[in-house]
Design a protein around this motif. Structure first.
Motif, PDB file in Angstrom:
ATOM      1  N   GLY A   1      10.550  12.728  -2.063  1.00  7.45           N
ATOM      2  CA  GLY A   1      10.890  11.803  -3.130  1.00  7.45           C
ATOM      3  C   GLY A   1      10.221  12.153  -4.438  1.00  7.45           C
ATOM      4  N   ARG A   2       8.952  12.537  -4.357  1.00  5.63           N
ATOM      5  CA  ARG A   2       8.212  12.890  -5.552  1.00  5.63           C
ATOM      6  C   ARG A   2       8.740  14.196  -6.124  1.00  5.63           C
ATOM      7  N   GLY A   3       9.162  15.075  -5.274  1.00  9.33           N
ATOM      8  CA  GLY A   3       9.560  16.414  -5.698  1.00  9.33           C
ATOM      9  C   GLY A   3      10.844  16.486  -6.490  1.00  9.33           C
ATOM     10  N   CYS A   4      11.750  15.530  -6.310  1.00 10.70           N
ATOM     11  CA  CYS A   4      13.038  15.632  -6.996  1.00 10.70           C
ATOM     12  C   CYS A   4      12.858  15.546  -8.502  1.00 10.70           C
ATOM     13  N   HIS A   5      12.018  14.663  -8.953  1.00  7.80           N
ATOM     14  CA  HIS A   5      11.806  14.512 -10.393  1.00  7.80           C
ATOM     15  C   HIS A   5      10.749  15.502 -10.884  1.00  7.80           C
ATOM     16  N   TYR A   6       9.762  15.771 -10.042  1.00  7.13           N
ATOM     17  CA  TYR A   6       8.672  16.670 -10.399  1.00  7.13           C
ATOM     18  C   TYR A   6       9.188  18.078 -10.677  1.00  7.13           C
ATOM     19  N   LYS A   7      10.067  18.580  -9.834  1.00  8.55           N
ATOM     20  CA  LYS A   7      10.560  19.944 -10.000  1.00  8.55           C
ATOM     21  C   LYS A   7      11.339  20.106 -11.303  1.00  8.55           C
ATOM     22  N   GLU A   8      12.094  19.085 -11.653  1.00 10.45           N
ATOM     23  CA  GLU A   8      12.850  19.190 -12.903  1.00 10.45           C
ATOM     24  C   GLU A   8      11.937  19.161 -14.122  1.00 10.45           C
ATOM     25  N   GLU A   9      10.884  18.359 -14.069  1.00  6.11           N
ATOM     26  CA  GLU A   9       9.953  18.348 -15.194  1.00  6.11           C
ATOM     27  C   GLU A   9       9.154  19.641 -15.250  1.00  6.11           C
TER      28      GLU A   9
ATOM     29  N   LYS B   1      20.316  11.073  -6.883  1.00  3.98           N
ATOM     30  CA  LYS B   1      19.266  11.888  -6.265  1.00  3.98           C
ATOM     31  C   LYS B   1      18.666  11.172  -5.060  1.00  3.98           C
ATOM     32  N   VAL B   2      18.412   9.867  -5.212  1.00  3.89           N
ATOM     33  CA  VAL B   2      17.868   9.095  -4.089  1.00  3.89           C
ATOM     34  C   VAL B   2      18.879   9.048  -2.952  1.00  3.89           C
ATOM     35  N   LEU B   3      20.146   8.885  -3.273  1.00  2.39           N
ATOM     36  CA  LEU B   3      21.181   8.883  -2.239  1.00  2.39           C
ATOM     37  C   LEU B   3      21.221  10.220  -1.497  1.00  2.39           C
TER      38      LEU B   3
ATOM     39  N   VAL C   1       7.846   5.672  -1.797  1.00  4.43           N
ATOM     40  CA  VAL C   1       6.577   5.936  -2.495  1.00  4.43           C
ATOM     41  C   VAL C   1       6.710   7.183  -3.371  1.00  4.43           C
ATOM     42  N   GLY C   2       7.332   8.207  -2.846  1.00  2.67           N
ATOM     43  CA  GLY C   2       7.493   9.439  -3.615  1.00  2.67           C
ATOM     44  C   GLY C   2       8.389   9.278  -4.827  1.00  2.67           C
ATOM     45  N   VAL C   3       9.499   8.572  -4.670  1.00  2.00           N
ATOM     46  CA  VAL C   3      10.398   8.361  -5.802  1.00  2.00           C
ATOM     47  C   VAL C   3       9.717   7.502  -6.864  1.00  2.00           C
ATOM     48  N   PHE C   4       9.021   6.459  -6.427  1.00  2.00           N
ATOM     49  CA  PHE C   4       8.327   5.605  -7.383  1.00  2.00           C
ATOM     50  C   PHE C   4       7.294   6.395  -8.172  1.00  2.00           C
ATOM     51  N   LEU C   5       6.483   7.187  -7.470  1.00  2.00           N
ATOM     52  CA  LEU C   5       5.453   7.948  -8.173  1.00  2.00           C
ATOM     53  C   LEU C   5       6.050   9.041  -9.043  1.00  2.00           C
ATOM     54  N   GLY C   6       7.120   9.660  -8.571  1.00  2.00           N
ATOM     55  CA  GLY C   6       7.759  10.708  -9.361  1.00  2.00           C
ATOM     56  C   GLY C   6       8.339  10.182 -10.655  1.00  2.00           C
ATOM     57  N   CYS C   7       8.798   8.943 -10.632  1.00  2.00           N
ATOM     58  CA  CYS C   7       9.389   8.349 -11.835  1.00  2.00           C
ATOM     59  C   CYS C   7       8.377   7.592 -12.679  1.00  2.00           C
TER      60      CYS C   7
ATOM     61  N   VAL D   1       4.766   7.959 -12.799  1.00  2.00           N
ATOM     62  CA  VAL D   1       3.579   8.657 -13.302  1.00  2.00           C
ATOM     63  C   VAL D   1       3.998   9.596 -14.421  1.00  2.00           C
ATOM     64  N   SER D   2       3.332   9.469 -15.552  1.00  2.00           N
ATOM     65  CA  SER D   2       3.726  10.282 -16.708  1.00  2.00           C
ATOM     66  C   SER D   2       3.297  11.740 -16.548  1.00  2.00           C
ATOM     67  N   HIS D   3       2.172  11.991 -15.907  1.00  2.00           N
ATOM     68  CA  HIS D   3       1.730  13.370 -15.665  1.00  2.00           C
ATOM     69  C   HIS D   3       2.223  13.782 -14.284  1.00  2.00           C
ATOM     70  N   TYR D   4       3.261  14.595 -14.255  1.00  2.00           N
ATOM     71  CA  TYR D   4       3.897  14.933 -12.989  1.00  2.00           C
ATOM     72  C   TYR D   4       2.987  15.719 -12.062  1.00  2.00           C
ATOM     73  N   LYS D   5       1.970  16.404 -12.592  1.00  2.00           N
ATOM     74  CA  LYS D   5       1.052  17.140 -11.729  1.00  2.00           C
ATOM     75  C   LYS D   5       0.159  16.181 -10.948  1.00  2.00           C
ATOM     76  N   ARG D   6      -0.120  15.022 -11.501  1.00  2.00           N
ATOM     77  CA  ARG D   6      -0.942  14.030 -10.799  1.00  2.00           C
ATOM     78  C   ARG D   6      -0.152  13.291  -9.729  1.00  2.00           C
ATOM     79  N   ALA D   7       1.145  13.267  -9.832  1.00  2.00           N
ATOM     80  CA  ALA D   7       1.967  12.509  -8.889  1.00  2.00           C
ATOM     81  C   ALA D   7       1.813  13.046  -7.469  1.00  2.00           C
ATOM     82  N   GLY D   8       1.674  14.344  -7.321  1.00  2.00           N
ATOM     83  CA  GLY D   8       1.534  14.929  -5.991  1.00  2.00           C
ATOM     84  C   GLY D   8       0.266  14.491  -5.288  1.00  2.00           C
ATOM     85  N   SER D   9      -0.858  14.601  -5.981  1.00  2.00           N
ATOM     86  CA  SER D   9      -2.119  14.215  -5.351  1.00  2.00           C
ATOM     87  C   SER D   9      -2.187  12.707  -5.137  1.00  2.00           C
ATOM     88  N   LEU D  10      -1.596  11.947  -6.024  1.00  2.00           N
ATOM     89  CA  LEU D  10      -1.567  10.493  -5.857  1.00  2.00           C
ATOM     90  C   LEU D  10      -0.706  10.102  -4.666  1.00  2.00           C
ATOM     91  N   ALA D  11       0.429  10.758  -4.488  1.00  2.00           N
ATOM     92  CA  ALA D  11       1.304  10.463  -3.342  1.00  2.00           C
ATOM     93  C   ALA D  11       0.613  10.791  -2.025  1.00  2.00           C
TER      94      ALA D  11
END
Length: 128
Positions: free
Chosen positions: A2-10, A32-34, A85-91, A93-103
């Motif tokens: 979930g986190r990766g879908c938005h993270y990879k694009e950013e 994307k969620v679907l 949780v991953g989709v929420f954090l990916g969308c 969190v403004s710093h996408y690099k922090r979203a991974g460790s937070l997830a």
């Protein structure tokens, strides 16, 4: 996932291109969620099929199949929780690099506390 879908694009700087298309941001995230839910269902069906294929070598009864069905339902619910949780954090969190460790810390923390490890050991060894 979930986190990766938005993270990879950013990370790849392709989110700007996706947002210039005549599609709203809400529709883009929804599809994307679907797609991720469909991937989760596909993974669940493969897992279910593998369990049932491996169980053919043993004598199984109806209780086993109801247990497997309940286990697969629990697995699917767990997948959806991690996906949410991953989709929420990916969308969110403004710093996408922090979203991974937070997830990872959010999903890992409930099982890493000493009390939960004691409960898991007790549950495994005592069977209750």
């Amino acid at each position: 996932m979930g986190r990766g879908c938005h993270y990879k694009e950013e990370r790849d700087k392709t989110v700007e291109f996706a947002l210039t298309l005549p599609v709203t941001r809400q529709k883009l995230i929804t599809f994307k969620v679907l797609a991720m839910v469909i991937n989760s269902i596909a993974l669940l069906l493969v897992t279910w099929g593998a369990v049932l294929a491996n169980a053919t070598a043993y004598q199984t009864d109806s209780q086993f199949y109801s247990f497997v069905s309940l286990s697969m339902l629990a697995l699917f619910m767990l997948q959806l929780i991690f996906l949410a949780v991953g989709v929420f954090l990916g969308c969110a969190v403004s710093h996408y690099k922090r979203a991974g460790s937070l997830a990872v810390s959010i999903c890992w923390e409930p099982t890493s506390s000493p009390l939960s490890r004691l409960w898991i050991r007790t549950w495994i060894f005592c069977g209750s």
